[in-house]
Design a protein around this motif. Structure first.
Motif, PDB file in Angstrom:
ATOM      1  N   SER A  19     -15.162   2.425  -3.984  1.00 34.09           N
ATOM      2  CA  SER A  19     -13.819   2.152  -3.479  1.00 34.09           C
ATOM      3  C   SER A  19     -13.827   1.868  -1.986  1.00 34.09           C
ATOM      4  O   SER A  19     -12.775   1.890  -1.341  1.00 34.09           O
ATOM      5  CB  SER A  19     -12.913   3.353  -3.770  1.00 34.09           C
ATOM      6  OG  SER A  19     -13.470   4.510  -3.182  1.00 34.09           O
ATOM      7  N   SER A  20     -14.998   1.613  -1.418  1.00 37.35           N
ATOM      8  CA  SER A  20     -15.096   1.465   0.032  1.00 37.35           C
ATOM      9  C   SER A  20     -14.214   0.339   0.560  1.00 37.35           C
ATOM     10  O   SER A  20     -13.507   0.511   1.561  1.00 37.35           O
ATOM     11  CB  SER A  20     -16.555   1.242   0.452  1.00 37.35           C
ATOM     12  OG  SER A  20     -17.098   0.116  -0.202  1.00 37.35           O
ATOM     13  N   GLU A  25      -9.507  -1.398   3.494  1.00 32.19           N
ATOM     14  CA  GLU A  25      -8.289  -2.203   3.548  1.00 32.19           C
ATOM     15  C   GLU A  25      -7.056  -1.333   3.773  1.00 32.19           C
ATOM     16  O   GLU A  25      -6.147  -1.708   4.521  1.00 32.19           O
ATOM     17  CB  GLU A  25      -8.140  -3.007   2.250  1.00 32.19           C
ATOM     18  CG  GLU A  25      -6.823  -3.741   2.089  1.00 32.19           C
ATOM     19  CD  GLU A  25      -6.583  -4.851   3.104  1.00 32.19           C
ATOM     20  OE1 GLU A  25      -5.417  -5.258   3.266  1.00 32.19           O
ATOM     21  OE2 GLU A  25      -7.564  -5.302   3.749  1.00 32.19           O
ATOM     22  N   SER A  26      -7.025  -0.148   3.155  1.00 34.23           N
ATOM     23  CA  SER A  26      -5.851   0.715   3.322  1.00 34.23           C
ATOM     24  C   SER A  26      -5.746   1.249   4.750  1.00 34.23           C
ATOM     25  O   SER A  26      -4.641   1.379   5.291  1.00 34.23           O
ATOM     26  CB  SER A  26      -5.863   1.865   2.307  1.00 34.23           C
ATOM     27  OG  SER A  26      -6.964   2.735   2.505  1.00 34.23           O
ATOM     28  N   ARG A  74       0.540   8.498   3.795  1.00 31.52           N
ATOM     29  CA  ARG A  74       0.851   7.070   3.778  1.00 31.52           C
ATOM     30  C   ARG A  74      -0.408   6.235   3.535  1.00 31.52           C
ATOM     31  O   ARG A  74      -0.380   5.255   2.779  1.00 31.52           O
ATOM     32  CB  ARG A  74       1.488   6.657   5.111  1.00 31.52           C
ATOM     33  CG  ARG A  74       1.828   5.170   5.212  1.00 31.52           C
ATOM     34  CD  ARG A  74       2.792   4.735   4.124  1.00 31.52           C
ATOM     35  NE  ARG A  74       3.083   3.314   4.209  1.00 31.52           N
ATOM     36  CZ  ARG A  74       3.498   2.570   3.185  1.00 31.52           C
ATOM     37  NH1 ARG A  74       3.683   3.133   1.990  1.00 31.52           N
ATOM     38  NH2 ARG A  74       3.742   1.288   3.342  1.00 31.52           N
ATOM     39  N   LYS A  75      -1.510   6.650   4.146  1.00 36.44           N
ATOM     40  CA  LYS A  75      -2.773   5.931   3.939  1.00 36.44           C
ATOM     41  C   LYS A  75      -3.158   5.950   2.469  1.00 36.44           C
ATOM     42  O   LYS A  75      -3.599   4.936   1.911  1.00 36.44           O
ATOM     43  CB  LYS A  75      -3.877   6.562   4.807  1.00 36.44           C
ATOM     44  CG  LYS A  75      -5.216   5.835   4.744  1.00 36.44           C
ATOM     45  CD  LYS A  75      -6.114   6.436   3.701  1.00 36.44           C
ATOM     46  CE  LYS A  75      -7.332   5.559   3.473  1.00 36.44           C
ATOM     47  NZ  LYS A  75      -8.117   6.012   2.318  1.00 36.44           N
ATOM     48  N   GLU A  76      -3.010   7.096   1.820  1.00 39.69           N
ATOM     49  CA  GLU A  76      -3.386   7.201   0.407  1.00 39.69           C
ATOM     50  C   GLU A  76      -2.425   6.423  -0.492  1.00 39.69           C
ATOM     51  O   GLU A  76      -2.833   5.882  -1.524  1.00 39.69           O
ATOM     52  CB  GLU A  76      -3.468   8.668  -0.017  1.00 39.69           C
ATOM     53  CG  GLU A  76      -4.511   9.468   0.746  1.00 39.69           C
ATOM     54  CD  GLU A  76      -5.870   8.796   0.823  1.00 39.69           C
ATOM     55  OE1 GLU A  76      -6.282   8.134  -0.148  1.00 39.69           O
ATOM     56  OE2 GLU A  76      -6.528   8.908   1.875  1.00 39.69           O
ATOM     57  N   VAL A  83      -5.650  -0.509  -4.917  1.00 43.66           N
ATOM     58  CA  VAL A  83      -6.349  -0.339  -6.197  1.00 43.66           C
ATOM     59  C   VAL A  83      -5.601  -1.047  -7.319  1.00 43.66           C
ATOM     60  O   VAL A  83      -6.203  -1.742  -8.150  1.00 43.66           O
ATOM     61  CB  VAL A  83      -6.525   1.168  -6.521  1.00 43.66           C
ATOM     62  CG1 VAL A  83      -6.939   1.363  -7.972  1.00 43.66           C
ATOM     63  CG2 VAL A  83      -7.558   1.794  -5.593  1.00 43.66           C
ATOM     64  N   LYS A  84      -4.288  -0.882  -7.322  1.00 46.95           N
ATOM     65  CA  LYS A  84      -3.492  -1.512  -8.388  1.00 46.95           C
ATOM     66  C   LYS A  84      -3.474  -3.033  -8.245  1.00 46.95           C
ATOM     67  O   LYS A  84      -3.454  -3.760  -9.229  1.00 46.95           O
ATOM     68  CB  LYS A  84      -2.083  -0.931  -8.395  1.00 46.95           C
ATOM     69  CG  LYS A  84      -2.055   0.502  -8.935  1.00 46.95           C
ATOM     70  CD  LYS A  84      -0.699   1.157  -8.775  1.00 46.95           C
ATOM     71  CE  LYS A  84      -0.749   2.597  -9.266  1.00 46.95           C
ATOM     72  NZ  LYS A  84       0.516   3.325  -9.018  1.00 46.95           N
TER      73      LYS A  84
END
Length: 221
Positions: A19-20, A25-26, A74-76, A83-84
């Motif tokens: 997920s890097s 990006e997030s 907020r980051k998460e 991801v979606k």
């Protein structure tokens, strides 16, 4: 099925999924949103660490506890949106290895500094929910890696002592946490090259290169 006398603890990001790019990006989206800059090399320096450490110590965005929590949440939220949007799959070799462990009666647990909602979202997308009997996530621990808390709590979840557990990790800070917990550790060369993972008991390119017999001998009575 006979249960093994040892258990398997899996870090999440970089072990089960890659997920890097989603996380990077997030962070970039969050920085744009709040008009902050990201220091060079911030992502690699903070890999495997809790947001509560990254935001004040690596990014130097805030020292205020309430603001750190707000930015972290907020980051998460932005991560889950990425991801979606982009989708995500398990790393090559992960599902066959998890099924092998399940067939052998080895209890498996996720032990990660990732937020629980992120893990739950991705478990649904990858179809791996039934492979794990429990999750220990960021919300369950006070101390981030290399503190061993996340792995010690994971061992408790599956009813194994630290000496009866093997941790699957990709980051040096996670390998150190496993060592601090008194556990065996197998490293996966997703984040770091194989040659740099000498601090683990064993290192592989992908999980399905492993055999149960390699690990069983560590826990033979």
């Amino acid at each position: 099925m006979k249960s093994q006398n040892w258990g398997a603890i899996f870090d999440w990001d970089g072990v089960i999924i890659d997920s890097s790019k989603h996380h990077e990006e997030s962070w970039e989206r969050l920085a744009r949103e709040i008009s902050k800059t990201l220091p060079n090399g911030h992502f690699k320096r903070g890999f495997g660490m809790k947001n509560e450490f990254i935001i004040p110590k690596i990014l130097a965005w805030s020292e205020d506890a309430a603001e750190i929590e707000r930015l972290s949440l907020r980051k998460e939220m932005l991560y889950r949106a990425v991801v979606k949007e982009r989708g995500i799959v398990a790393l090559p070799g992960v599902e066959p290895w998890l099924r092998t462990l399940g067939d052998a009666g080895v209890p498996c647990v996720i032990g990660s500094s990732t937020h629980r909602e992120n893990i739950e979202t991705t478990l649904e997308l990858t179809g791996l929910r039934d492979c794990f009997s429990a999750i220990v996530s960021a919300e369950d621990v006070m101390h981030g890696k290399p503190h061993p808390e996340v792995f010690l709590k994971s061992a408790q979840k599956i009813g194994r002592s630290p000496e009866q557990c093997v941790v699957f990790e990709d980051a040096h800070v996670g390998i150190e946490a496993a060592r601090n917990a008194g556990m065996r550790v197998i490293a996966v060369a997703t984040t770091n090259p194989l040659a740099e993972l000498t601090d683990a008991d064993l290192a592989v390119e992908r999980l399905d290169q492993l055999r149960i017999e390699q690990i069983e001998k560590w826990f033979a009575r």
